[in-house]
Design a protein around this motif. Structure first.
Motif, PDB file in Angstrom:
ATOM      1  N   ASP A   1     -48.743  -7.059  87.681  1.00  0.00           N
ATOM      2  CA  ASP A   1     -49.976  -6.370  88.065  1.00  0.00           C
ATOM      3  C   ASP A   1     -50.469  -6.912  89.396  1.00  0.00           C
ATOM      4  OD1 ASP A   1     -49.773  -5.134  85.624  1.00  0.00           O
ATOM      5  OD2 ASP A   1     -51.370  -6.288  84.673  1.00  0.00           O
ATOM      6  N   ILE A   2     -51.165  -6.035  90.117  1.00  0.00           N
ATOM      7  CA  ILE A   2     -51.851  -6.467  91.323  1.00  0.00           C
ATOM      8  C   ILE A   2     -53.331  -6.226  91.078  1.00  0.00           C
ATOM      9  CG2 ILE A   2     -52.172  -6.065  93.793  1.00  0.00           C
ATOM     10  CD1 ILE A   2     -49.280  -4.996  93.856  1.00  0.00           C
ATOM     11  N   ILE A   3     -54.120  -7.282  91.214  1.00  0.00           N
ATOM     12  CA  ILE A   3     -55.547  -7.199  90.906  1.00  0.00           C
ATOM     13  C   ILE A   3     -56.339  -7.604  92.147  1.00  0.00           C
ATOM     14  CG2 ILE A   3     -57.408  -8.074  89.445  1.00  0.00           C
ATOM     15  CD1 ILE A   3     -55.239  -8.646  87.303  1.00  0.00           C
ATOM     16  N   PHE A   4     -57.237  -6.685  92.580  1.00  0.00           N
ATOM     17  CA  PHE A   4     -58.127  -6.978  93.699  1.00  0.00           C
ATOM     18  C   PHE A   4     -59.482  -7.348  93.129  1.00  0.00           C
ATOM     19  CE2 PHE A   4     -54.936  -4.227  95.533  1.00  0.00           C
ATOM     20  CZ  PHE A   4     -54.706  -4.775  96.788  1.00  0.00           C
ATOM     21  N   LYS A   5     -59.911  -8.607  93.436  1.00  0.00           N
ATOM     22  CA  LYS A   5     -61.197  -9.090  92.949  1.00  0.00           C
ATOM     23  C   LYS A   5     -62.025  -9.552  94.130  1.00  0.00           C
ATOM     24  CE  LYS A   5     -59.833 -10.782  88.393  1.00  0.00           C
ATOM     25  NZ  LYS A   5     -59.905 -11.912  87.474  1.00  0.00           N
ATOM     26  N   GLY A   6     -63.305  -9.595  93.915  1.00  0.00           N
ATOM     27  CA  GLY A   6     -64.184 -10.098  94.954  1.00  0.00           C
ATOM     28  C   GLY A   6     -65.481 -10.581  94.342  1.00  0.00           C
ATOM     29  N   THR A   7     -66.283 -11.193  95.173  1.00  0.00           N
ATOM     30  CA  THR A   7     -67.582 -11.688  94.727  1.00  0.00           C
ATOM     31  C   THR A   7     -68.666 -10.947  95.496  1.00  0.00           C
ATOM     32  OG1 THR A   7     -66.634 -13.847  94.281  1.00  0.00           O
ATOM     33  CG2 THR A   7     -69.034 -13.723  94.460  1.00  0.00           C
ATOM     34  N   ASP A   8     -69.557 -10.294  94.770  1.00  0.00           N
ATOM     35  CA  ASP A   8     -70.685  -9.588  95.364  1.00  0.00           C
ATOM     36  C   ASP A   8     -71.939 -10.330  94.939  1.00  0.00           C
ATOM     37  OD1 ASP A   8     -72.370  -7.821  96.555  1.00  0.00           O
ATOM     38  OD2 ASP A   8     -72.154  -6.258  95.034  1.00  0.00           O
ATOM     39  N   GLY A   9     -72.593 -11.003  95.903  1.00  0.00           N
ATOM     40  CA  GLY A   9     -73.687 -11.896  95.541  1.00  0.00           C
ATOM     41  C   GLY A   9     -73.101 -13.069  94.792  1.00  0.00           C
ATOM     42  N   SER A  10     -73.488 -13.235  93.572  1.00  0.00           N
ATOM     43  CA  SER A  10     -72.926 -14.329  92.766  1.00  0.00           C
ATOM     44  C   SER A  10     -72.063 -13.805  91.628  1.00  0.00           C
ATOM     45  CB  SER A  10     -74.070 -15.189  92.202  1.00  0.00           C
ATOM     46  OG  SER A  10     -74.904 -14.386  91.377  1.00  0.00           O
ATOM     47  N   SER A  11     -71.790 -12.460  91.621  1.00  0.00           N
ATOM     48  CA  SER A  11     -71.022 -11.863  90.524  1.00  0.00           C
ATOM     49  C   SER A  11     -69.597 -11.586  90.959  1.00  0.00           C
ATOM     50  CB  SER A  11     -71.662 -10.545  90.080  1.00  0.00           C
ATOM     51  OG  SER A  11     -72.965 -10.753  89.604  1.00  0.00           O
ATOM     52  N   ASP A  12     -68.631 -12.054  90.157  1.00  0.00           N
ATOM     53  CA  ASP A  12     -67.230 -11.729  90.386  1.00  0.00           C
ATOM     54  C   ASP A  12     -66.952 -10.335  89.825  1.00  0.00           C
ATOM     55  OD1 ASP A  12     -66.746 -14.133  91.597  1.00  0.00           O
ATOM     56  OD2 ASP A  12     -65.990 -15.105  89.775  1.00  0.00           O
ATOM     57  N   THR A  13     -66.241  -9.528  90.601  1.00  0.00           N
ATOM     58  CA  THR A  13     -65.970  -8.145  90.202  1.00  0.00           C
ATOM     59  C   THR A  13     -64.514  -7.833  90.469  1.00  0.00           C
ATOM     60  OG1 THR A  13     -68.228  -7.502  90.820  1.00  0.00           O
ATOM     61  CG2 THR A  13     -66.645  -5.729  90.565  1.00  0.00           C
ATOM     62  N   THR A  14     -63.879  -7.106  89.509  1.00  0.00           N
ATOM     63  CA  THR A  14     -62.539  -6.578  89.732  1.00  0.00           C
ATOM     64  C   THR A  14     -62.695  -5.192  90.328  1.00  0.00           C
ATOM     65  OG1 THR A  14     -61.634  -7.819  87.859  1.00  0.00           O
ATOM     66  CG2 THR A  14     -60.371  -5.912  88.616  1.00  0.00           C
ATOM     67  N   PHE A  15     -62.223  -5.004  91.577  1.00  0.00           N
ATOM     68  CA  PHE A  15     -62.364  -3.735  92.273  1.00  0.00           C
ATOM     69  C   PHE A  15     -61.255  -2.753  91.933  1.00  0.00           C
ATOM     70  CE2 PHE A  15     -64.169  -6.838  95.455  1.00  0.00           C
ATOM     71  CZ  PHE A  15     -65.490  -6.600  95.126  1.00  0.00           C
ATOM     72  N   LEU A  16     -60.024  -3.265  91.827  1.00  0.00           N
ATOM     73  CA  LEU A  16     -58.873  -2.397  91.628  1.00  0.00           C
ATOM     74  C   LEU A  16     -57.805  -3.170  90.871  1.00  0.00           C
ATOM     75  CD1 LEU A  16     -56.978   0.085  92.267  1.00  0.00           C
ATOM     76  CD2 LEU A  16     -56.493  -1.017  94.463  1.00  0.00           C
ATOM     77  N   THR A  17     -57.195  -2.489  89.871  1.00  0.00           N
ATOM     78  CA  THR A  17     -56.058  -3.056  89.153  1.00  0.00           C
ATOM     79  C   THR A  17     -54.903  -2.064  89.249  1.00  0.00           C
ATOM     80  OG1 THR A  17     -57.505  -4.194  87.595  1.00  0.00           O
ATOM     81  CG2 THR A  17     -55.215  -3.898  86.930  1.00  0.00           C
ATOM     82  N   ILE A  18     -53.749  -2.548  89.727  1.00  0.00           N
ATOM     83  CA  ILE A  18     -52.534  -1.736  89.746  1.00  0.00           C
ATOM     84  C   ILE A  18     -51.628  -2.300  88.667  1.00  0.00           C
ATOM     85  CG2 ILE A  18     -50.561  -0.974  91.115  1.00  0.00           C
ATOM     86  CD1 ILE A  18     -52.328  -1.316  93.610  1.00  0.00           C
ATOM     87  N   ASP A  19     -51.370  -1.481  87.650  1.00  0.00           N
ATOM     88  CA  ASP A  19     -50.648  -1.922  86.460  1.00  0.00           C
ATOM     89  C   ASP A  19     -49.153  -1.740  86.678  1.00  0.00           C
ATOM     90  OD1 ASP A  19     -49.623  -2.438  83.949  1.00  0.00           O
ATOM     91  OD2 ASP A  19     -51.140  -1.271  82.895  1.00  0.00           O
ATOM     92  N   GLY A  20     -48.435  -2.834  86.896  1.00  0.00           N
ATOM     93  CA  GLY A  20     -46.995  -2.797  87.128  1.00  0.00           C
ATOM     94  C   GLY A  20     -46.207  -2.373  85.907  1.00  0.00           C
ATOM     95  N   SER A  21     -46.715  -2.654  84.696  1.00  0.00           N
ATOM     96  CA  SER A  21     -45.991  -2.276  83.487  1.00  0.00           C
ATOM     97  C   SER A  21     -46.191  -0.804  83.140  1.00  0.00           C
ATOM     98  CB  SER A  21     -46.434  -3.145  82.308  1.00  0.00           C
ATOM     99  OG  SER A  21     -47.811  -2.921  82.025  1.00  0.00           O
ATOM    100  N   ASP A  22     -47.083  -0.116  83.874  1.00  0.00           N
ATOM    101  CA  ASP A  22     -47.337   1.306  83.630  1.00  0.00           C
ATOM    102  C   ASP A  22     -47.035   2.117  84.890  1.00  0.00           C
ATOM    103  OD1 ASP A  22     -48.069   3.571  82.189  1.00  0.00           O
ATOM    104  OD2 ASP A  22     -50.200   3.351  82.642  1.00  0.00           O
ATOM    105  N   ALA A  23     -45.921   1.807  85.546  1.00  0.00           N
ATOM    106  CA  ALA A  23     -45.419   2.525  86.721  1.00  0.00           C
ATOM    107  C   ALA A  23     -46.405   2.545  87.881  1.00  0.00           C
ATOM    108  CB  ALA A  23     -45.014   3.947  86.342  1.00  0.00           C
TER     109      ALA A  23
END
Length: 184
Positions: free
Chosen positions: A1-23
């Motif tokens: 999987d490729i996971i794009f995460k970031g921090t907005d203010g003090s909150s961690d957020t997952t912006f995008l997940t690309i699921d390698g096991s689901d093509a």
């Protein structure tokens, strides 16, 4: 999987997940915004959605299937147009209007109209049934323009006013009943 995460203010957020096991299925946490004249294409160029900042166009080289399991809601005063504006179905929240040159019903079974709901022609002519009687109302003449016989079943008559004036046949004899019968 490729996971794009970031921090907005003090909150961690997952912006995008690309699921390698689901093509490579991509799951966005929020909106996807494309600029004007951008499109989303499905498979070959025969299926795509295009937005130009004014109109959204959905192209399909075959059928376009809506498989909703509940209502498809169209706002009041927004219609479905076929071809150009000459053929349109539109509702205003009270009345549904179907416009076109000829409107052809090609049902292969009955067209069912509920009891006590009629078909109105203009403003003074109406056909309506109440599950017992069929009433035809007209402000003037009712013209039958059949090119062959008009058939009335045996023992069913034509009544004028009340039952005292009637023409009825039983398949053998014709009976004309009236208080006074005037032949002019």
């Amino acid at each position: 999987d490729i996971i794009f995460k970031g921090t907005d203010g003090s909150s961690d957020t997952t912006f995008l997940t690309i699921d390698g096991s689901d093509a490579g299925t991509a799951t966005f946490n929020h909106d996807i915004i494309l600029g004007n004249n951008s499109f989303v294409q499905f498979g070959d160029a025969g299926e795509k959605m295009l937005g130009d900042g004014t109109d959204l166009t959905i192209n399909s080289s075959n059928d376009l299937n809506l498989t909703a399991t509940t209502d498809i809601n169209i706002p009041a005063n927004v219609g479905l147009t076929f071809g150009d504006d000459a053929e349109k179905i539109e509702g205003d929240g009270t009345d549904l209007t179907i416009s076109g040159n000829n409107i052809n019903l090609t049902a292969t079974a009955d067209v069912v109209i509920p009891a006590n709901v009629g078909i109105t022609f203009g403003s003074g002519e109406k056909i309506e049934g109440d599950s017992t009687d069929l009433t035809i109302t007209s402000g003037a003449k009712i013209n039958l323009t059949a090119t062959t016989d008009v058939h009335i079943p045996n023992n069913v008559g034509i009544v004028f006013g009340g039952d005292s004036e009637k023409i009825e046949g039983d398949g053998t004899d014709m009976t004309i009943s009236a208080n006074n019968l005037t032949i002019d």
